[in-house]
Design a protein around this motif. Sequence first.
Motif, PDB file in Angstrom:
ATOM      1  N   SER A  66      -4.257  10.666  -4.933  1.00  0.00           N
ATOM      2  CA  SER A  66      -4.305   9.320  -5.501  1.00  0.00           C
ATOM      3  C   SER A  66      -2.926   8.837  -5.906  1.00  0.00           C
ATOM      4  O   SER A  66      -2.569   7.687  -5.692  1.00  0.00           O
ATOM      5  N   ALA A  67      -2.129   9.724  -6.491  1.00  0.00           N
ATOM      6  CA  ALA A  67      -0.762   9.367  -6.862  1.00  0.00           C
ATOM      7  C   ALA A  67       0.043   9.044  -5.612  1.00  0.00           C
ATOM      8  O   ALA A  67       0.890   8.164  -5.617  1.00  0.00           O
ATOM      9  N   ALA A  68      -0.238   9.749  -4.524  1.00  0.00           N
ATOM     10  CA  ALA A  68       0.496   9.525  -3.289  1.00  0.00           C
ATOM     11  C   ALA A  68       0.226   8.129  -2.725  1.00  0.00           C
ATOM     12  O   ALA A  68       1.121   7.526  -2.143  1.00  0.00           O
ATOM     13  N   THR A  69      -0.984   7.608  -2.893  1.00  0.00           N
ATOM     14  CA  THR A  69      -1.240   6.271  -2.389  1.00  0.00           C
ATOM     15  C   THR A  69      -0.381   5.267  -3.154  1.00  0.00           C
ATOM     16  O   THR A  69       0.111   4.314  -2.586  1.00  0.00           O
ATOM     17  N   THR A  70      -0.158   5.513  -4.430  1.00  0.00           N
ATOM     18  CA  THR A  70       0.735   4.668  -5.204  1.00  0.00           C
ATOM     19  C   THR A  70       2.154   4.788  -4.655  1.00  0.00           C
ATOM     20  O   THR A  70       2.889   3.811  -4.586  1.00  0.00           O
ATOM     21  N   GLU A  71       2.548   5.975  -4.242  1.00  0.00           N
ATOM     22  CA  GLU A  71       3.862   6.178  -3.635  1.00  0.00           C
ATOM     23  C   GLU A  71       3.997   5.327  -2.373  1.00  0.00           C
ATOM     24  O   GLU A  71       5.048   4.766  -2.106  1.00  0.00           O
ATOM     25  N   LEU A  72       2.941   5.226  -1.585  1.00  0.00           N
ATOM     26  CA  LEU A  72       2.987   4.417  -0.372  1.00  0.00           C
ATOM     27  C   LEU A  72       3.147   2.940  -0.724  1.00  0.00           C
ATOM     28  O   LEU A  72       3.907   2.221  -0.076  1.00  0.00           O
ATOM     29  N   HIS A  73       2.488   2.491  -1.768  1.00  0.00           N
ATOM     30  CA  HIS A  73       2.667   1.116  -2.234  1.00  0.00           C
ATOM     31  C   HIS A  73       4.118   0.885  -2.671  1.00  0.00           C
ATOM     32  O   HIS A  73       4.718  -0.139  -2.342  1.00  0.00           O
ATOM     33  N   GLU A  74       4.660   1.850  -3.415  1.00  0.00           N
ATOM     34  CA  GLU A  74       6.041   1.712  -3.893  1.00  0.00           C
ATOM     35  C   GLU A  74       7.029   1.710  -2.733  1.00  0.00           C
ATOM     36  O   GLU A  74       7.968   0.919  -2.710  1.00  0.00           O
ATOM     37  N   ALA A  75       6.822   2.596  -1.776  1.00  0.00           N
ATOM     38  CA  ALA A  75       7.713   2.656  -0.615  1.00  0.00           C
ATOM     39  C   ALA A  75       7.616   1.361   0.197  1.00  0.00           C
ATOM     40  O   ALA A  75       8.630   0.830   0.653  1.00  0.00           O
ATOM     41  N   ALA A  76       6.411   0.826   0.345  1.00  0.00           N
ATOM     42  CA  ALA A  76       6.223  -0.439   1.073  1.00  0.00           C
ATOM     43  C   ALA A  76       6.917  -1.576   0.339  1.00  0.00           C
ATOM     44  O   ALA A  76       7.577  -2.421   0.958  1.00  0.00           O
ATOM     45  N   GLY A  77       6.790  -1.598  -0.976  1.00  0.00           N
ATOM     46  CA  GLY A  77       7.423  -2.644  -1.772  1.00  0.00           C
ATOM     47  C   GLY A  77       8.940  -2.569  -1.752  1.00  0.00           C
ATOM     48  O   GLY A  77       9.628  -3.582  -1.827  1.00  0.00           O
ATOM     49  N   ALA A  78       9.462  -1.359  -1.628  1.00  0.00           N
ATOM     50  CA  ALA A  78      10.910  -1.168  -1.583  1.00  0.00           C
ATOM     51  C   ALA A  78      11.465  -1.390  -0.175  1.00  0.00           C
ATOM     52  O   ALA A  78      12.680  -1.406   0.015  1.00  0.00           O
ATOM     53  N   GLY A  79      10.570  -1.514   0.793  1.00  0.00           N
ATOM     54  CA  GLY A  79      11.017  -1.682   2.171  1.00  0.00           C
ATOM     55  C   GLY A  79      11.558  -0.389   2.756  1.00  0.00           C
ATOM     56  O   GLY A  79      12.327  -0.412   3.714  1.00  0.00           O
ATOM     57  N   ASP A  80      11.139   0.736   2.209  1.00  0.00           N
ATOM     58  CA  ASP A  80      11.624   2.046   2.647  1.00  0.00           C
ATOM     59  C   ASP A  80      10.775   2.532   3.824  1.00  0.00           C
ATOM     60  O   ASP A  80       9.792   3.244   3.653  1.00  0.00           O
ATOM     61  N   LEU A  81      11.199   2.142   5.022  1.00  0.00           N
ATOM     62  CA  LEU A  81      10.457   2.478   6.230  1.00  0.00           C
ATOM     63  C   LEU A  81      10.347   3.985   6.422  1.00  0.00           C
ATOM     64  O   LEU A  81       9.272   4.489   6.772  1.00  0.00           O
ATOM     65  N   ASP A  99      -4.490   2.041   4.337  1.00  0.00           N
ATOM     66  CA  ASP A  99      -5.333   1.095   3.610  1.00  0.00           C
ATOM     67  C   ASP A  99      -5.617   1.540   2.179  1.00  0.00           C
ATOM     68  O   ASP A  99      -6.592   1.097   1.562  1.00  0.00           O
ATOM     69  N   ALA A 100      -4.767   2.409   1.637  1.00  0.00           N
ATOM     70  CA  ALA A 100      -4.928   2.855   0.252  1.00  0.00           C
ATOM     71  C   ALA A 100      -4.907   1.637  -0.670  1.00  0.00           C
ATOM     72  O   ALA A 100      -4.232   0.647  -0.390  1.00  0.00           O
ATOM     73  N   ARG A 101      -5.642   1.708  -1.737  1.00  0.00           N
ATOM     74  CA  ARG A 101      -5.748   0.587  -2.681  1.00  0.00           C
ATOM     75  C   ARG A 101      -5.058   0.932  -3.992  1.00  0.00           C
ATOM     76  O   ARG A 101      -5.143   2.057  -4.472  1.00  0.00           O
ATOM     77  N   ASN A 102      -4.392  -0.065  -4.579  1.00  0.00           N
ATOM     78  CA  ASN A 102      -3.796   0.119  -5.900  1.00  0.00           C
ATOM     79  C   ASN A 102      -4.739  -0.464  -6.954  1.00  0.00           C
ATOM     80  O   ASN A 102      -5.877  -0.816  -6.638  1.00  0.00           O
ATOM     81  N   ALA A 103      -4.269  -0.579  -8.171  1.00  0.00           N
ATOM     82  CA  ALA A 103      -5.118  -1.064  -9.264  1.00  0.00           C
ATOM     83  C   ALA A 103      -5.606  -2.492  -9.044  1.00  0.00           C
ATOM     84  O   ALA A 103      -6.652  -2.876  -9.543  1.00  0.00           O
ATOM     85  N   ARG A 104      -4.871  -3.291  -8.279  1.00  0.00           N
ATOM     86  CA  ARG A 104      -5.269  -4.678  -7.975  1.00  0.00           C
ATOM     87  C   ARG A 104      -6.060  -4.751  -6.675  1.00  0.00           C
ATOM     88  O   ARG A 104      -6.343  -5.817  -6.169  1.00  0.00           O
ATOM     89  N   ASP A 105      -6.379  -3.582  -6.119  1.00  0.00           N
ATOM     90  CA  ASP A 105      -7.125  -3.469  -4.876  1.00  0.00           C
ATOM     91  C   ASP A 105      -6.316  -3.970  -3.673  1.00  0.00           C
ATOM     92  O   ASP A 105      -6.877  -4.322  -2.651  1.00  0.00           O
ATOM     93  N   SER A 106      -4.990  -4.020  -3.841  1.00  0.00           N
ATOM     94  CA  SER A 106      -4.111  -4.421  -2.744  1.00  0.00           C
ATOM     95  C   SER A 106      -3.720  -3.193  -1.935  1.00  0.00           C
ATOM     96  O   SER A 106      -3.600  -2.095  -2.471  1.00  0.00           O
ATOM     97  N   THR A 107      -3.498  -3.404  -0.651  1.00  0.00           N
ATOM     98  CA  THR A 107      -3.052  -2.335   0.237  1.00  0.00           C
ATOM     99  C   THR A 107      -1.527  -2.364   0.339  1.00  0.00           C
ATOM    100  O   THR A 107      -0.895  -3.366  -0.038  1.00  0.00           O
ATOM    101  N   PRO A 108      -0.929  -1.320   0.885  1.00  0.00           N
ATOM    102  CA  PRO A 108       0.520  -1.368   1.121  1.00  0.00           C
ATOM    103  C   PRO A 108       0.928  -2.542   2.006  1.00  0.00           C
ATOM    104  O   PRO A 108       2.016  -3.097   1.843  1.00  0.00           O
ATOM    105  N   LEU A 109       0.034  -2.977   2.909  1.00  0.00           N
ATOM    106  CA  LEU A 109       0.342  -4.131   3.764  1.00  0.00           C
ATOM    107  C   LEU A 109       0.448  -5.413   2.942  1.00  0.00           C
ATOM    108  O   LEU A 109       1.282  -6.275   3.240  1.00  0.00           O
ATOM    109  N   HIS A 110      -0.362  -5.559   1.915  1.00  0.00           N
ATOM    110  CA  HIS A 110      -0.228  -6.704   1.007  1.00  0.00           C
ATOM    111  C   HIS A 110       1.180  -6.720   0.399  1.00  0.00           C
ATOM    112  O   HIS A 110       1.837  -7.760   0.365  1.00  0.00           O
ATOM    113  N   ILE A 111       1.606  -5.551  -0.071  1.00  0.00           N
ATOM    114  CA  ILE A 111       2.892  -5.446  -0.760  1.00  0.00           C
ATOM    115  C   ILE A 111       4.042  -5.719   0.209  1.00  0.00           C
ATOM    116  O   ILE A 111       4.945  -6.509  -0.098  1.00  0.00           O
ATOM    117  N   ALA A 112       4.007  -5.083   1.370  1.00  0.00           N
ATOM    118  CA  ALA A 112       5.067  -5.293   2.370  1.00  0.00           C
ATOM    119  C   ALA A 112       5.111  -6.750   2.817  1.00  0.00           C
ATOM    120  O   ALA A 112       6.192  -7.322   3.007  1.00  0.00           O
TER     121      ALA A 112
END
Length: 160
Positions: free
Chosen positions: A37-52, A66-79
Amino acid sequence: MPWVSLSLASCLGALVLPPSTSTLPAARARALVAVASAATTELHEAAGAGDLNACELLLFAGLSPDARNARDSTPLHIASQKGHRAVAEALLAHGAAANAANADGMTPLHAAASARQLQTAALLLSRGVEAGAASNAGLTPLRVAARQGDGAMLSALLAA
């Protein structure tokens, strides 16, 4: 980036599950789920940072695009919101749902339109996303772009 070093190392070690996970003690199984679960947050953070590189490493390690964060957003939403087109392309290549809606009913195209990220919106549109998808508040990406006064985004959405 400090959030990758320790967390990523622990995630990768925990994601290699033994053949019979049903015989794991309950505490160990809960620990594995917590790390994943923590790793899915890492994917959101990496997507938000643009760290390909970090995104691809996490995706190849087996994390869901398609991991979901607390707002139910996926890494694709963030990117999409941040305009990280290369990250969005990688997520889509790994099977990310292009039309995934978050808790507000907003899709990655809504996120791109609200942040005036034309190149990312164009990528999503080229992948056949629903340009007319309405959020929970009844907003479509077209309406979001109109509210922003973004003529280029309006043109792209109308052409879709």
